[in-house]
Write an enzyme that holds these catalytic residues in place. Structure first.
Site, PDB file in Angstrom:
ATOM      1  N   THR A  71       7.125  31.834  13.941  1.00 59.40           N
ATOM      2  CA  THR A  71       8.166  32.426  14.781  1.00 59.40           C
ATOM      3  C   THR A  71       7.993  33.948  14.770  1.00 59.40           C
ATOM      4  O   THR A  71       8.008  34.600  15.822  1.00 59.40           O
ATOM      5  CB  THR A  71       9.570  32.032  14.271  1.00 59.40           C
ATOM      6  OG1 THR A  71       9.693  30.613  14.415  1.00 59.40           O
ATOM      7  CG2 THR A  71      10.676  32.724  15.051  1.00 59.40           C
ATOM      8  N   ASN A 149       3.856  21.045  20.883  1.00 61.32           N
ATOM      9  CA  ASN A 149       4.471  20.441  19.698  1.00 61.32           C
ATOM     10  C   ASN A 149       5.325  19.218  20.001  1.00 61.32           C
ATOM     11  O   ASN A 149       5.640  18.450  19.102  1.00 61.32           O
ATOM     12  CB  ASN A 149       5.318  21.486  18.954  1.00 61.32           C
ATOM     13  CG  ASN A 149       6.311  22.164  19.854  1.00 61.32           C
ATOM     14  OD1 ASN A 149       5.932  22.826  20.818  1.00 61.32           O
ATOM     15  ND2 ASN A 149       7.585  21.994  19.570  1.00 61.32           N
ATOM     16  N   GLN A 179       0.077  24.049  16.206  1.00 62.68           N
ATOM     17  CA  GLN A 179      -0.157  22.602  16.080  1.00 62.68           C
ATOM     18  C   GLN A 179      -1.634  22.242  16.208  1.00 62.68           C
ATOM     19  O   GLN A 179      -1.978  21.057  16.221  1.00 62.68           O
ATOM     20  CB  GLN A 179       0.680  21.833  17.125  1.00 62.68           C
ATOM     21  CG  GLN A 179       2.178  22.040  16.993  1.00 62.68           C
ATOM     22  CD  GLN A 179       2.797  21.376  15.753  1.00 62.68           C
ATOM     23  OE1 GLN A 179       2.142  20.612  15.033  1.00 62.68           O
ATOM     24  NE2 GLN A 179       4.059  21.665  15.492  1.00 62.68           N
ATOM     25  N   SER A 199       0.875  28.874  11.245  1.00 62.82           N
ATOM     26  CA  SER A 199       1.943  28.742  10.256  1.00 62.82           C
ATOM     27  C   SER A 199       1.476  27.854   9.104  1.00 62.82           C
ATOM     28  O   SER A 199       0.760  26.870   9.327  1.00 62.82           O
ATOM     29  CB  SER A 199       3.149  28.099  10.946  1.00 62.82           C
ATOM     30  OG  SER A 199       4.195  27.922  10.031  1.00 62.82           O
ATOM     31  N   HIS A 201       3.380  25.956   6.879  1.00 62.54           N
ATOM     32  CA  HIS A 201       4.068  24.712   6.521  1.00 62.54           C
ATOM     33  C   HIS A 201       3.725  23.539   7.441  1.00 62.54           C
ATOM     34  O   HIS A 201       4.121  22.410   7.180  1.00 62.54           O
ATOM     35  CB  HIS A 201       5.582  24.929   6.407  1.00 62.54           C
ATOM     36  CG  HIS A 201       6.313  25.105   7.688  1.00 62.54           C
ATOM     37  ND1 HIS A 201       7.047  24.100   8.262  1.00 62.54           N
ATOM     38  CD2 HIS A 201       6.444  26.171   8.504  1.00 62.54           C
ATOM     39  CE1 HIS A 201       7.617  24.548   9.367  1.00 62.54           C
ATOM     40  NE2 HIS A 201       7.266  25.798   9.545  1.00 62.54           N
ATOM     41  N   THR A 237       6.963  43.962   0.865  1.00 59.36           N
ATOM     42  CA  THR A 237       6.139  43.417  -0.220  1.00 59.36           C
ATOM     43  C   THR A 237       5.720  41.984   0.114  1.00 59.36           C
ATOM     44  O   THR A 237       6.561  41.152   0.462  1.00 59.36           O
ATOM     45  CB  THR A 237       6.923  43.455  -1.554  1.00 59.36           C
ATOM     46  OG1 THR A 237       7.313  44.811  -1.772  1.00 59.36           O
ATOM     47  CG2 THR A 237       6.081  42.959  -2.716  1.00 59.36           C
ATOM     48  N   CYS A 323      13.349  22.152  16.344  1.00 63.92           N
ATOM     49  CA  CYS A 323      13.961  23.458  16.620  1.00 63.92           C
ATOM     50  C   CYS A 323      14.937  23.385  17.786  1.00 63.92           C
ATOM     51  O   CYS A 323      15.672  24.317  18.053  1.00 63.92           O
ATOM     52  CB  CYS A 323      12.902  24.491  16.932  1.00 63.92           C
ATOM     53  SG  CYS A 323      11.568  24.466  15.764  1.00 63.92           S
TER      54      CYS A 323
HETATM   55  N1  PMP Z   1       5.061  27.261  17.535  1.00 58.72           N
HETATM   56  C1  PMP Z   1       4.950  25.924  17.503  1.00 58.72           C
HETATM   57  C2  PMP Z   1       4.095  25.247  18.517  1.00 58.72           C
HETATM   58  C3  PMP Z   1       5.617  25.192  16.538  1.00 58.72           C
HETATM   59  O1  PMP Z   1       5.500  23.845  16.530  1.00 58.72           O
HETATM   60  C4  PMP Z   1       6.420  25.861  15.583  1.00 58.72           C
HETATM   61  C5  PMP Z   1       7.188  25.089  14.516  1.00 58.72           C
HETATM   62  N2  PMP Z   1       8.096  24.157  15.036  1.00 58.72           N
HETATM   63  C6  PMP Z   1       6.508  27.266  15.647  1.00 58.72           C
HETATM   64  C7  PMP Z   1       5.800  27.923  16.635  1.00 58.72           C
HETATM   65  C8  PMP Z   1       7.344  28.039  14.671  1.00 58.72           C
HETATM   66  O2  PMP Z   1       6.734  28.050  13.412  1.00 58.72           O
HETATM   67  P1  PMP Z   1       7.521  28.500  12.075  1.00 58.72           P
HETATM   68  O3  PMP Z   1       8.354  27.326  11.671  1.00 58.72           O
HETATM   69  O4  PMP Z   1       6.438  28.823  11.099  1.00 58.72           O
HETATM   70  O5  PMP Z   1       8.342  29.687  12.420  1.00 58.72           O
END
Ligand code: PMP
Length: 376
Positions: A71, A149, A179, A199, A201, A237, A323
């Site tokens: 994000t 996504n 993705q 990202s 996670h 940091t 989201c």
């Molecule tokens: N872009 C896409 C295509 C995603 O699938 C996601 C996560 N849902 C994000 C951006 C945002 O990533 P983060 O959770 O690391 O902010």
């Protein structure tokens, strides 16, 4: 054991990431900016992770900048470009299937006088000609995702960006590759992207860290101001434990990218074949497609009802993008999926940890749901 089929929302951290996290939390807790040995040790961890990520997308480590997640990477790509190009123009091209973290910053800019053009999707693919034709001399940025996504559709970003960069060398190209990273082969040079968001996670790292690739020579401005960390582009940091865990997740993920792809492809084909044997299921899928994500609709049963029914059986899926909780998916709408099918859309997304048995449990759960929920 839960049947976890929501890997596009987030993934289980891998053992290697957890052990890097623990190691840094317990022993390597120096500030990477400190001049003493404890600072240097922490800095080494960051450098190792930066190298892993650089290697994974085929670039030098100096082009990788750590953020708090995709994000922030997407916001930095967009506002960083806008702020560095105020005099050059105010037009930005994007697509109608972007993640909220690209869509929302661009809507904000639109409300503040920027000319934002959102290109349509036809049969799951962005209209390449429309996108290329939309760019002109006033256009400062094109932002388009590689793998969607919600549907898993793969977009022809490398090809489109190549054409655009030839015609408009000044134009900045940004790709949200969240993705795709460590899932399908992806090189910065082949994508022709100046900026790439990723990202941790989503690839078995830990939440709260991501990165932005910035091509050498491309200038964007920081959104926040402070110390000189990340070359002053993202001061603050660094979270050494999260970054080290990210590096380990990338190391394992890129080493095993083909093996995982084959495994997930088998799961995806099996799930598709089994779903198609059931009545009243439509698969919301297009030609170019990542095996990691599958979207389908169960006629007559609202997504949330099915999601919670499956949850009671220990099966975890998504009703779309985590989201966009509770909101009708603007992305599935852009893909041309009918309203009734959007209302009943379920997204399943796989990881290396899933098994055929997980798919069997899912199918039997859906079958059971159709029997009980349709009746009631
Ligand atoms: N872009 C896409 C295509 C995603 O699938 C996601 C996560 N849902 C994000 C951006 C945002 O990533 P983060 O959770 O690391 O902010």
């Amino acid at each position: 054991m839960p049947v976890y089929l929501d890997n596009a929302a987030t993934t289980k951290p891998c053992d290697e990431a957890v052990s890097a996290l623990n190691r840094c939390l317990t022993t390597i807790y120096g500030n990477p900016s400190s001049l003493h040995i404890m600072g240097l040790d922490a800095e080494k961890e960051i450098l190792a992770a930066r190298r892993q990520i650089g290697d994974a997308i085929g670039t030098e480590y100096i082009n990788i900048f750590f953020t708090s997640g995709a994000t922030e990477s997407n916001n930095l790509a967009i506002f960083g470009t806008v702020n560095a190009n105020k005099r050059r123009g105010n037009k930005i091209i994007t697509t109608d299937i972007e993640h909220q973290s690209v869509h929302s910053p661009l809507s904000y800019l639109e409300e503040n006088g920027y000319d934002i053009v959102r290109i349509r999707t036809v049969d799951g693919q962005i209209d390449e000609d429309e996108l290329i034709d939309a760019v002109d001399d006033r256009t400062i940025l094109v932002s388009a995702m590689l793998v969607n996504n919600e549907s898993g559709s793969i977009q022809p970003i490398g090809k489109v960006f190549r054409t655009l960069k030839r015609r408009y060398p000044q134009l900045i190209t940004h790709c949200d590759a969240v993705q795709a990273f460590c899932k399908i082969p992806m090189r910065a040079s082949a994508l022709n992207a100046d900026l790439i968001s990723i990202s941790a996670h989503k690839i078995h790292g830990v939440k709260g860290v991501g990165a932005l690739y910035i091509k050498k020579g491309v200038r964007i401005l920081p959104m926040i101001h402070g110390g000189g960390q990340e070359s002053g582009l993202r001061p603050g940091t660094e979270s050494v434990p999260l970054i080290a865990a990210f590096g380990e997740a990338v190391r394992i993920g890129s080493e095993k990218i083909d093996e995982n792809y084959d495994h997930v492809s088998k799961l995806s084909s099996y799930a598709k074949a089994e779903l198609q044997k059931l009545d009243d299921i439509s698969i919301n899928m297009f030609h170019e497609h990542s095996p990691y994500i599958m979207n389908f609709s169960v006629k007559g049963i609202r997504s949330e009802i099915m999601l919670h029914f499956l949850e009671e059986k220990g099966i975890f899926v998504s009703s779309g993008s985590a989201c966009a909780k509770g909101k009708k998916s603007r992305v599935l709408e852009a893909f041309g999926i009918e309203d009734s099918a959007i209302d009943s859309a379920i997204r399943i997304s796989f990881s290396k940890y899933n098994t055929m048995n997980d798919i069997d449990k899912l199918i039997s759960g859906i079958k059971d749901g159709q029997g009980r929920l349709l009746r009631s």
